[in-house]
Design an enzyme around this catalytic site. Structure first.
Site, PDB file in Angstrom:
ATOM      1  N   PHE A  24       0.843  -1.191   0.000  1.00  0.00           N
ATOM      2  CA  PHE A  24       0.000   0.000   0.000  1.00  0.00           C
ATOM      3  C   PHE A  24       0.878   1.241   0.000  1.00  0.00           C
ATOM      4  O   PHE A  24       1.746   1.404   0.848  1.00  0.00           O
ATOM      5  CB  PHE A  24      -0.911   0.009   1.232  1.00  0.00           C
ATOM      6  CG  PHE A  24      -1.824   1.205   1.286  1.00  0.00           C
ATOM      7  CD1 PHE A  24      -2.920   1.294   0.451  1.00  0.00           C
ATOM      8  CD2 PHE A  24      -1.577   2.233   2.175  1.00  0.00           C
ATOM      9  CE1 PHE A  24      -3.766   2.395   0.498  1.00  0.00           C
ATOM     10  CE2 PHE A  24      -2.417   3.345   2.233  1.00  0.00           C
ATOM     11  CZ  PHE A  24      -3.511   3.423   1.391  1.00  0.00           C
ATOM     12  N   GLY A  25       0.634   2.135  -0.955  1.00  0.00           N
ATOM     13  CA  GLY A  25       1.343   3.403  -1.040  1.00  0.00           C
ATOM     14  C   GLY A  25       0.410   4.557  -0.767  1.00  0.00           C
ATOM     15  O   GLY A  25      -0.698   4.607  -1.307  1.00  0.00           O
ATOM     16  N   TYR A  26       0.834   5.494   0.072  1.00  0.00           N
ATOM     17  CA  TYR A  26      -0.012   6.630   0.450  1.00  0.00           C
ATOM     18  C   TYR A  26       0.701   7.966   0.256  1.00  0.00           C
ATOM     19  O   TYR A  26       0.112   9.027   0.464  1.00  0.00           O
ATOM     20  CB  TYR A  26      -0.473   6.489   1.909  1.00  0.00           C
ATOM     21  CG  TYR A  26       0.683   6.377   2.876  1.00  0.00           C
ATOM     22  CD1 TYR A  26       1.253   7.504   3.458  1.00  0.00           C
ATOM     23  CD2 TYR A  26       1.225   5.139   3.193  1.00  0.00           C
ATOM     24  CE1 TYR A  26       2.315   7.399   4.338  1.00  0.00           C
ATOM     25  CE2 TYR A  26       2.286   5.012   4.067  1.00  0.00           C
ATOM     26  CZ  TYR A  26       2.828   6.151   4.637  1.00  0.00           C
ATOM     27  OH  TYR A  26       3.895   6.039   5.494  1.00  0.00           O
ATOM     28  N   GLY A  27       1.969   7.929  -0.135  1.00  0.00           N
ATOM     29  CA  GLY A  27       2.757   9.139  -0.390  1.00  0.00           C
ATOM     30  C   GLY A  27       3.323   9.065  -1.788  1.00  0.00           C
ATOM     31  O   GLY A  27       2.588   8.864  -2.758  1.00  0.00           O
ATOM     32  N   SER A  28       4.639   9.169  -1.896  1.00  0.00           N
ATOM     33  CA  SER A  28       5.257   9.139  -3.226  1.00  0.00           C
ATOM     34  C   SER A  28       5.080   7.794  -3.928  1.00  0.00           C
ATOM     35  O   SER A  28       5.187   7.724  -5.151  1.00  0.00           O
ATOM     36  CB  SER A  28       6.740   9.492  -3.149  1.00  0.00           C
ATOM     37  OG  SER A  28       7.451   8.521  -2.402  1.00  0.00           O
ATOM     38  N   GLU A  99      12.895   3.491   1.073  1.00  0.00           N
ATOM     39  CA  GLU A  99      12.144   3.907   2.256  1.00  0.00           C
ATOM     40  C   GLU A  99      12.962   3.776   3.543  1.00  0.00           C
ATOM     41  O   GLU A  99      12.402   3.665   4.623  1.00  0.00           O
ATOM     42  CB  GLU A  99      10.863   3.059   2.357  1.00  0.00           C
ATOM     43  CG  GLU A  99       9.980   3.130   1.133  1.00  0.00           C
ATOM     44  CD  GLU A  99       9.423   4.523   0.861  1.00  0.00           C
ATOM     45  OE1 GLU A  99       9.122   5.258   1.826  1.00  0.00           O
ATOM     46  OE2 GLU A  99       9.298   4.886  -0.319  1.00  0.00           O
TER      47      GLU A  99
END
Length: 191
Positions: A24-28, A99
Site C-alpha cells: 500500500f502506497g499513500y505518499g510518493s 524507504e
C-alpha cells in the site's frame, strides 16, 4: 531507532513460499513507481491518517535542512486512500533502500474499491525513529517544505505531486491540501 531501517525491514517479514504480496502506497509510492508490479489498484486502509510528520534527510531535504514527507498516524475512525501494488517479494530489496529513512514495513488490511479485502504491507515511519519530526502547525510545515531541497528534488514538488495524485484518486486529505494551499500562497500561485 536509527533512521536507516534497511536491515530492520529485511528481518520483519518472511517471504518464503510467497510469490506476490500487496503493497500500500499513500505518499510518493502513489505517483513515483520506480519498481515493477504485477497489478495496481486504488485501495484504502482504515484506522490511519496521512501526516507530514516525517523528516526527509535523504530524498527531499538534507541532514542540515530536512524536508517533510508523509507517514501514517493511528486514528481510529480515519480512512487513508492510496494505491495498492501486487509485487514480487524481490521488489522489497529496492523499496527497503528507497524507504530507509525511518520507515518500517507493517502488515495491514487493504480495502479495494469493489469492497474486497486483501492483506498487504505498508511502510510507516513511527515516532521512535530519529527522523520523526512530529506535529507542527500547517503553516510551519509549509514553510519547511517550501525551503527544503534534496537529492530527489524540491520538497514542494513532493507535496504538489501528492496533492495532485490524491485528487486523481478522489481522496480528500484536509491536512495535505491545507499545506499545499500555504505553499501555493507563499509562492504566489494560488489555485
Amino acid at each position: 531507532m536509527s533512521a536507516n531501517t534497511i536491515e530492520h525491514n529485511r528481518i520483519r517479514q518472511n517471504f518464503e513460499g510467497v510469490s506476490s504480496i500487496w503493497l500500500f502506497g499513500y505518499g510518493s509510492l502513489i505517483y513515483k513507481v520506480d519498481f515493477p508490479f504485477l497489478e495496481r489498484r486504488p485501495a484504502t486502509i482504515h484506522g490511519w491518517e496521512r501526516r507530514f510528520w516525517q523528516g526527509s534527510h535523504d530524498h527531499r531535504g538534507t541532514p542540515e535542512a530536512p524536508g517533510r514527507v508523509v507517514t501514517l498516524i493511528k486514528s481510529p475512525n480515519a480512512a487513508c486512500k492510496g494505491m495498492a501494488y501486487r509485487v514480487s517479494p524481490s521488489v522489497f530489496e529496492h523499496l527497503d533502500v528507497r524507504e530507509k529513512n525511518g520507515y518500517l514495513r507493517f502488515a495491514t488490511t487493504l480495502t479495494f474499491e469493489n469492497g474486497s479485502h486483501a492483506e498487504g504491507l505498508v511502510y510507516i515511519a513511527t515516532e521512535d525513529n530519529e527522523a520523526f519530526l512530529g506535529h507542527a502547525p500547517d503553516a510551519e510545515i509549509a514553510r519547511q517544505i517550501a525551503g527544503a531541497t534534496g537529492p530527489s528534488g524540491p520538497n514542494s514538488e513532493y507535496l504538489l505531486r501528492l496533492a495532485e495524485s490524491l485528487r486523481s484518486l478522489g481522496d480528500s486529505c484536509p491536512h495535505t491540501f491545507a499545506i499545499e494551499s500555504h505553499v501555493r500562497s507563499a509562492a504566489g500561485c494560488d489555485t
